[in-house]
Each structure stands twice: as C-alpha cells, then as structure tokens.
Design an enzyme around this catalytic site. Structure first.
Site, short mmCIF file in Angstrom:
data_model
loop_
_atom_site.label_atom_id
_atom_site.label_comp_id
_atom_site.label_asym_id
_atom_site.label_seq_id
_atom_site.Cartn_x
_atom_site.Cartn_y
_atom_site.Cartn_z
N SER A 127 0.51 -1.07 0.13
CA SER A 127 -0.23 0.21 -0.18
C SER A 127 0.53 0.91 0.07
O SER A 127 0.22 2.78 -0.40
CB SER A 127 -0.69 -0.18 1.24
OG SER A 127 -0.03 -0.17 2.40
N HIS A 148 -3.26 -4.37 -4.61
CA HIS A 148 -3.37 -3.76 -3.83
C HIS A 148 -5.09 -3.96 -3.39
O HIS A 148 -6.00 -3.40 -3.55
CB HIS A 148 -3.29 -2.29 -3.52
CG HIS A 148 -3.39 -1.54 -2.14
ND1 HIS A 148 -4.10 -0.52 -2.23
CD2 HIS A 148 -2.69 -2.46 -1.02
CE1 HIS A 148 -3.44 -0.66 -0.24
NE2 HIS A 148 -3.29 -1.43 -0.16
N GLU A 160 -6.79 -1.69 -5.67
CA GLU A 160 -6.33 -0.74 -6.76
C GLU A 160 -4.76 -1.06 -7.19
O GLU A 160 -4.18 -1.96 -6.87
CB GLU A 160 -5.83 0.56 -5.76
CG GLU A 160 -6.54 0.81 -4.73
CD GLU A 160 -6.06 2.18 -3.47
OE1 GLU A 160 -6.41 3.09 -3.58
OE2 GLU A 160 -5.27 1.55 -3.19
N ASN A 199 -6.45 4.93 1.24
CA ASN A 199 -4.96 5.53 1.90
C ASN A 199 -5.27 6.74 1.97
O ASN A 199 -5.39 7.69 3.35
CB ASN A 199 -4.06 4.60 1.76
CG ASN A 199 -4.48 3.45 2.74
OD1 ASN A 199 -4.86 2.57 2.92
ND2 ASN A 199 -2.94 2.43 1.85
N1 3HC Z 1 -12.52 -12.14 6.94
C1 3HC Z 1 -13.41 -12.85 6.17
N2 3HC Z 1 -15.10 -12.21 6.38
C2 3HC Z 1 -15.50 -11.26 7.23
C3 3HC Z 1 -14.71 -10.67 8.62
C4 3HC Z 1 -12.67 -11.13 8.05
N3 3HC Z 1 -11.67 -10.22 8.71
N4 3HC Z 1 -14.89 -9.65 9.29
C5 3HC Z 1 -16.20 -9.29 8.68
N5 3HC Z 1 -16.10 -10.52 7.66
C6 3HC Z 1 -17.26 -10.87 6.78
C7 3HC Z 1 -18.75 -11.82 7.65
O1 3HC Z 1 -18.03 -13.37 7.28
C8 3HC Z 1 -19.19 -11.37 7.32
O2 3HC Z 1 -19.72 -11.88 5.64
P1 3HC Z 1 -21.67 -11.90 5.08
O3 3HC Z 1 -21.79 -10.55 5.63
O4 3HC Z 1 -21.59 -12.61 4.17
O5 3HC Z 1 -21.61 -12.90 6.10
C9 3HC Z 1 -19.60 -9.71 6.30
O6 3HC Z 1 -18.11 -9.43 6.51
C10 3HC Z 1 -19.68 -8.99 7.38
O7 3HC Z 1 -19.68 -9.29 9.18
P2 3HC Z 1 -20.10 -8.76 9.44
O8 3HC Z 1 -21.58 -8.90 9.61
O9 3HC Z 1 -19.25 -9.71 11.01
O10 3HC Z 1 -19.58 -7.77 10.19
P3 3HC Z 1 -20.11 -5.74 9.59
O11 3HC Z 1 -21.09 -5.69 8.47
O12 3HC Z 1 -19.92 -4.24 10.33
O13 3HC Z 1 -18.92 -6.14 7.97
C11 3HC Z 1 -16.51 -5.40 7.78
C12 3HC Z 1 -17.35 -6.22 8.66
C13 3HC Z 1 -17.08 -6.45 5.89
C14 3HC Z 1 -15.14 -5.09 7.97
C15 3HC Z 1 -17.13 -3.81 6.98
O14 3HC Z 1 -16.84 -3.54 9.16
C16 3HC Z 1 -15.89 -2.83 6.72
O15 3HC Z 1 -16.52 -2.74 5.67
N6 3HC Z 1 -15.54 -2.19 7.81
C17 3HC Z 1 -14.83 -1.19 6.26
C18 3HC Z 1 -13.26 -1.84 6.44
C19 3HC Z 1 -12.56 -1.49 5.34
O16 3HC Z 1 -12.51 -0.25 5.15
N7 3HC Z 1 -11.18 -2.12 4.32
C20 3HC Z 1 -10.22 -1.04 4.00
C21 3HC Z 1 -8.96 -0.97 5.64
S1 3HC Z 1 -8.00 0.21 4.69
C22 3HC Z 1 -7.26 -1.22 3.66
O17 3HC Z 1 -7.20 -2.27 3.94
C23 3HC Z 1 -5.81 -1.02 2.60
C24 3HC Z 1 -4.01 -1.35 3.42
O18 3HC Z 1 -3.09 -0.69 2.76
C25 3HC Z 1 -3.97 -0.36 5.04
#
Ligand code: 3HC
Length: 293
Positions: A127, A148, A160, A199
């Site tokens: 990233s 990414h 990305e 990011n």
């Molecule tokens: N691994 C795999 N699957 C996961 C998971 C994990 N760690 N966490 C949640 N899930 C799945 C669940 O199994 C569920 O699947 P389903 O709906 O098909 O049954 C689905 O995601 C939704 O999970 P939950 O109902 O438990 O919880 P939420 O609805 O709150 O979703 C989330 C969790 C998907 C993490 C959501 O909160 C979200 O989209 N958060 C934002 C994540 C984000 O912004 N990510 C980008 C980060 S930046 C990055 O990665 C860049 C790097 O360079 C730093």
C-alpha cells in the site's frame, strides 16, 4: 510465451506472505478457480493461515453462503510452501504480500526476476511502496505493478491497480481482468502517488478523527458512531484503524511522510505510543478499543 501475457495464460497464482492480507488474497484466488500457492518463510505462519482459511470456509458453508463443493475445491486448490525458489518457477502471476520493507521486497523481486517464468506478471500488494522501487531488479519492469487489496480481502471489493512509468498496457489489462475474475472491482491508478486513492481518503478522515479526539471535542466512540450513523460508513475511523492494525497505520504514515515531507502526513503521536505499548488493534487484543472481553 511472450511478455504480452493475457488472462488466458494464467492458471497458477503464487501469493508471497501468509499474513493477514496474503492468506485472504490466496483464498480469494483459489475461490476464483486458480491453482494457488501461499509461500511464507515461516512454517508457523503457513499453519496459522491454513487453520484460519479452513475455519472461514467451514463457517461460510455452515451459514449457507458457500457451497460445500466450492469450499472443498478452493481448499484443495491451495498449496503451502516455505520454499520460494521451487514455487516461483511454477507461477504465471505472483502477488507479493510480504512485510512492508523495501529491503525484503527488493530481495524477493530480484529472486522472482530470475526464477519466475518469463511470461509471469510480478505484482506487489504494497500500500505504500510503488512497484517502481522493485521493478528494475526483476529485469522485466514492464511486467511489474501494484495490485493492492483491502482488509478483509475476502470481503472488500476494491483492488487498486497502480502502474509505474514503464508498466505495459498488457500487464495493466491482465491484472485488471484477473481482479475481475476474483470477483473484485478494480480501479486503475495511472501514476504512483503516496497512499494511492483509498489510503489518501482514509488518511484524511483519520486525521480529522484524531484531531477531534485529541482536542477533547468528542469521544472516540462518538466520532465512530457519527461516521456510521451520519455518513453510512460501515465502521468508524478508530475501529477501522484497529482493524487495519495500528502498526500498519503508523508505518503508512512514516512511509508517506518520508516521501512527501508534508506536515499533515506526519505520524500521529498517540498511535505511535499505542504501538510502543504493543497495542496494535484487534490482532493484539487492544488498540483504541479493548477486544479481550
Ligand atoms: N475476514 C473474512 N470475512 C470477514 C471478516 C474477516 N476478517 N470480517 C467480516 N467478514 C465478513 C463476515 O463473514 C460477513 O460475511 P456475510 O455478510 O457474507 O456473512 C461480512 O464480512 C460482514 O461481517 P459482519 O456482519 O461481522 O460485520 P460488518 O457488517 O460490520 O462488516 C466489515 C465487517 C466487512 C469489516 C465492515 O465493517 C467493513 O467493510 N469495514 C470497513 C473495512 C475497510 O474499510 N477496509 C479497508 C481498510 S484499508 C486497507 O485495507 C488498506 C491497507 O493498505 C491498510
């Protein structure tokens, strides 16, 4: 095969690094129907990845979200190895998701340049490090780019694809098409810029969130609630930083700041202090929030 590798030439994908990102990228590839190898220097890391992926697949099947046959096929399509030299020769497309250190990535890409088949595309999930930093050592810079993914990679749709100055159109097209075959919605970044798109956006929100909390204007809980209930974000900025890992957030800030020198990109002292205490977010049981309860 020539350097103009198309999607039709890709049958085996190698993911380097079995950490949080690498293991879920590999499972995504296996679910996409590709023979997939996860390589990591740590046998324990590979074992932990296998346990998590098997558990994830079982829970998806139990929830009725994944057919048993598809889960079994994906798990069978996954191979695990500690030996980069032997698996690099088998891959048509390589996604490096190793530690975010340029010296480590340079060593890996140098090796891949020698070992990987001539047609193979060499992508990095980094990233923060644009692929131009490792392209030349491969001897095939036109076949190098960033690909990414986002955490959790099995869920988040965005990929990305970032080209550096000499990445070929064929490499970009194949990488974008591969992301689509993995069920993702790729976006193209035409030139390297620190933080790419996501990011940079995330950093701007985090900066504001940290400012509001540090000034005592609102609690982290209320800032997170506002992001969810006023803006429709799936989680608030503090919860998201805990998910990504405060060490990763701190590293991104350090790398970005080193490149831009901009005051607004400087690492945050509160985050650095949490990292120094070993509070890295969800993965360590505590960060801005406590996850032990
Ligand atoms: N691994 C795999 N699957 C996961 C998971 C994990 N760690 N966490 C949640 N899930 C799945 C669940 O199994 C569920 O699947 P389903 O709906 O098909 O049954 C689905 O995601 C939704 O999970 P939950 O109902 O438990 O919880 P939420 O609805 O709150 O979703 C989330 C969790 C998907 C993490 C959501 O909160 C979200 O989209 N958060 C934002 C994540 C984000 O912004 N990510 C980008 C980060 S930046 C990055 O990665 C860049 C790097 O360079 C730093």
């Amino acid at each position: 095969m020539s350097a103009e590798t198309g999607i039709e030439n890709i049958s085996t994908i190698l993911v380097i690094g079995a950490g949080t990102m690498g293991r879920q990228i590999a499972m995504t590839a296996a679910l996409g129907g590709f023979a997939t190898i996860i390589q990591d220097i740590s046998a324990d890391g590979l074992a932990a990845a296998r346990t998590e992926l098997e558990g994830w697949a079982a829970s998806r099947v139990a929830k009725g979200k994944l057919e048993q046959a598809k889960a079994t096929a994906a798990l069978e399509a996954l191979g695990y190895s500690t030996d980069l030299d032997s698996v690099a020769t088998k891959a048509d497309f390589i996604i490096e998701a190793a530690t975010e250190r340029l010296d480590i990535k340079t060593q890996i890409f140098e090796k891949l340049g020698v070992l990987a088949p001539a047609h193979a595309i060499l992508a990095t999930n980094s990233s923060t490090l644009g692929s131009s930093k490792v392209a030349e050592v491969t001897g095939r810079p036109a076949q190098v780019c960033n690909m990414h993914f986002f955490n959790p990679a099995l869920v988040m749709k965005c990929v990305e694809v970032v080209r550096h100055e000499t990445t070929s159109d064929a490499t970009v097209e194949t990488t974008m098409e591969l992301a689509r075959r993995l069920g993702k919605e790729p976006v193209l970044i035409n030139r390297e810029v620190p933080g790419f798109i996501a990011n940079r956006l995330m950093g701007a929100i985090q900066r504001e969130a940290l400012f509001l909390a540090e000034e005592g204007i609102a609690s982290i809980e209320d800032i997170d609630t506002t992001a969810r209930t006023a803006l429709g974000h799936p989680m608030g900025p503090f919860a998201l930083m805990d998910l990504v890992g405060l060490d990763v957030i701190d590293f991104i800030a350090q790398a970005t700041h080193a490149e831009t020198g901009a005051v607004e990109d400087a690492p945050n002292e509160r985050i650095a202090a949490l990292v120094a205490e070993g509070k890295l977010g969800r993965k360590s049981g505590a960060g801005f929030y406590d996850y032990k309860g």
